[in-house]
Design an enzyme around this catalytic site. Sequence first.
Site, PDB file in Angstrom:
ATOM      1  N   LYS A   1      -6.289  -1.474  -1.004  1.00 14.97           N
ATOM      2  CA  LYS A   1      -7.096  -1.317   0.203  1.00 14.97           C
ATOM      3  C   LYS A   1      -7.705  -2.665   0.610  1.00 14.97           C
ATOM      4  O   LYS A   1      -7.739  -3.022   1.791  1.00 14.97           O
ATOM      5  CB  LYS A   1      -8.205  -0.311  -0.061  1.00 14.97           C
ATOM      6  CG  LYS A   1      -8.581   0.545   1.115  1.00 14.97           C
ATOM      7  CD  LYS A   1      -7.600   1.680   1.296  1.00 14.97           C
ATOM      8  CE  LYS A   1      -7.996   2.604   2.407  1.00 14.97           C
ATOM      9  NZ  LYS A   1      -7.088   3.749   2.552  1.00 14.97           N
TER      10      LYS A   1
ATOM     11  N   TYR B   1       0.842  -1.194   0.000  1.00 16.55           N
ATOM     12  CA  TYR B   1       0.000   0.000   0.000  1.00 16.55           C
ATOM     13  C   TYR B   1       0.880   1.248   0.000  1.00 16.55           C
ATOM     14  O   TYR B   1       1.822   1.347  -0.760  1.00 16.55           O
ATOM     15  CB  TYR B   1      -0.995  -0.052   1.177  1.00 16.55           C
ATOM     16  CG  TYR B   1      -2.127   0.905   1.004  1.00 16.55           C
ATOM     17  CD1 TYR B   1      -3.000   0.792  -0.074  1.00 16.55           C
ATOM     18  CD2 TYR B   1      -2.318   1.952   1.892  1.00 16.55           C
ATOM     19  CE1 TYR B   1      -4.034   1.690  -0.281  1.00 16.55           C
ATOM     20  CE2 TYR B   1      -3.353   2.855   1.708  1.00 16.55           C
ATOM     21  CZ  TYR B   1      -4.203   2.728   0.621  1.00 16.55           C
ATOM     22  OH  TYR B   1      -5.215   3.618   0.425  1.00 16.55           O
TER      23      TYR B   1
END
Length: 540
Positions: A163, A89
Amino acid sequence: MGYNILNDPFKNKGTAFTKEERKSLGLEGLLPPYVQTLQEQVDQTYAQFQSKPSDLEKRVFLMQIFNENRVLFYKLFSQHVVEFMPIVYDPTIAETIENYSELFVQPQNATFLSIDDDLDTIKTSLKNASAGRDIRLIVVTDAEGILGIGDWATNGVDIAVGKLMVYTAAAGIDPSQVLPVVLDAGTNNKELLDDPMYLGNRHERIYGEKYHKFVDTFVEDAEELFPEMYLHFEDFGRGNAAEILDRYKDKYTVFNDDIQGTGIIVLAGILGALNISGEKMTDQVYLSFGAGTAGTGIVSRVYDEFIQQGMDPKEAKKHFYLIDKQGLLFDDDETLTPQQKPFAHKRDEFENPDELTNLEAVVKAVHPTILVGTSTQPGSFTQDIIKEMAAHTERPIIFPISNPTKLAEAKAEDLLKWTDGKALIGTGIPVKDVEYNGTTYQIGQANNALVYPGLGLGAIASTATVLDDEMISAAAHSLGGIVDTDKPGAAVLPPVSKLDQFSTTVAKAVADSAVKRDLTREKIDDVDKAIENTKWDPEY
C-alpha cells in the site's frame, strides 16, 4: 562506512555513485568502475524484470530492488505504472502474502508488534523502526481480513508495504517518511498455525479488552511519536474495523481504506456512470451483494451522497438493499452488525420475504439499477440475474469488485454481452478493453489506488487535523467528474495509467476542503504549492 551506505535503501545509489562520492563516502573498490545514470540503471533493471517467468518471481525481484535502492525502485515504477500495479499490489500480492514466511529475506523497514509482548515495548519498537526518519504516514494492519483471502496475520505485513509503495508511486509521498506496521494478535488460520516456517504468533487470535488495549496503545504511542502522522488502517477484520475507525476518526487524521476508500472509489464510479447515462443519483436503486466491511462501507458512502443531494434520510434508506449469507437483510435478524442495521428492511414490505434468500430472487423483487458485488463468490452474477436486472433499467450499473481475479462475481465481457452493450461496468481487477458489436469498451477499475494516495497527499500537505466526510465526498466528486461522456464505450473511472495526475486532482480537492473549513494545523495560503512542496521525486 561504505558498506553501511550501500545497505541503506534510502541512501544507496549503487553504480550511480560518482567518482567523487565514491572517494568521499569510502566506496572506492566496492563498486564496478563504470558510473551509470539513473536511467541506465532503470533500463538494466527493467530488462531483468522482463526475464522473470512468473508474476510472483517478478514481484520478488522488485522487492529485492526496493530493499536495496528506493530511488531506483520508484523511478522504475513511475515509468511502468500500469504494468507494475498488479505485480506490486493486487492481485499478485495475495500470493506473496500466502508465502511470506517461506520467502522472507528481510523486514523491509516494517514494524512488527506482538500482542504477547509488554505494551511498553510498542513505543520502543516504533522508535527502532523509524530511527532518523520523520514519519508522516503509517499503514497499519492486523491482517485478519486480507483482500479476499482472509486471515494471514504477520504474513499480512506485505499488504502495508504494498500500500505504501502505491502511495509513493501515485502521489509522491516521500518513502523515507512512511512506516508499515503489522499488529500480530494471533491467527485463526490453521494453515499458518500448522506451518513450521510461519514467523508470527502461533496461537489463535485474541479479541476483546486485551486486543483493544493493544490497538489503543499503538495508536497513542504512534500519535505521540509522530504528531504530523496520517494513519491508514488496512484489512482489519469485520468485527473490529468499523469500531476502530469510529474510535479515532474524530480525534486523529485516520483513514480505513476498506470502509472509506472502497466506498469513495465505487461512489466515484457511480457518479461517472451517471454522467454517461444522464440519470440522477436519487433515482437509483442500490443492491449490495455482500454486506461485510467493504459492502457496508460502500453503501454508507453512497447513502451519504443521497443525503447530500437533498433526499430525506428515511426515504434514502428505501433505495438500498443488502444481501449477506442469510439472504436479504431484515431488521428482525439478531445477527446484524451495527453497520448492517440501518439498511435492513421490514419483512412486511414484501409478499414472500422468506423466499428472498438468494441474489436472483432479490433482483426480481427490488429491480436494482445498481448492483455491487463484494461477496468473493466467483460467477455469482449469472446471465439470468443480469438479464433480469437489465429488463428494468436502461443502463444497468454493475460493479463486480471482489478480488483477486479468481473471486470476481462476473467477467466484464459477459456483462456487456448479456446487456447488449448497455451495462456501465466497474471491476475490482484490471481488465483489457472489450470489443463488442464494433465498439471498444474501456472497463473502469474500481481500484482504491485511484483515490487513497491522493487522499493521503491532500491531508498531509494541508496538515489536516481530521479526514471528515466532506473531504471524502470532495475526493469522490473530483474523480467522478473525469469521464468522457461523448465517447462510446467510455470507462466510468479514469485509467490507472494516469494515476499520478488523478492523485494530484484528489489531493487538491481534499486539501481545499480542509483549508476552507479551517481543519489544518498550519495556515495554508496556497494549496497547489503545499501539495507540490510535499511531493517527492525519485531522483539522486
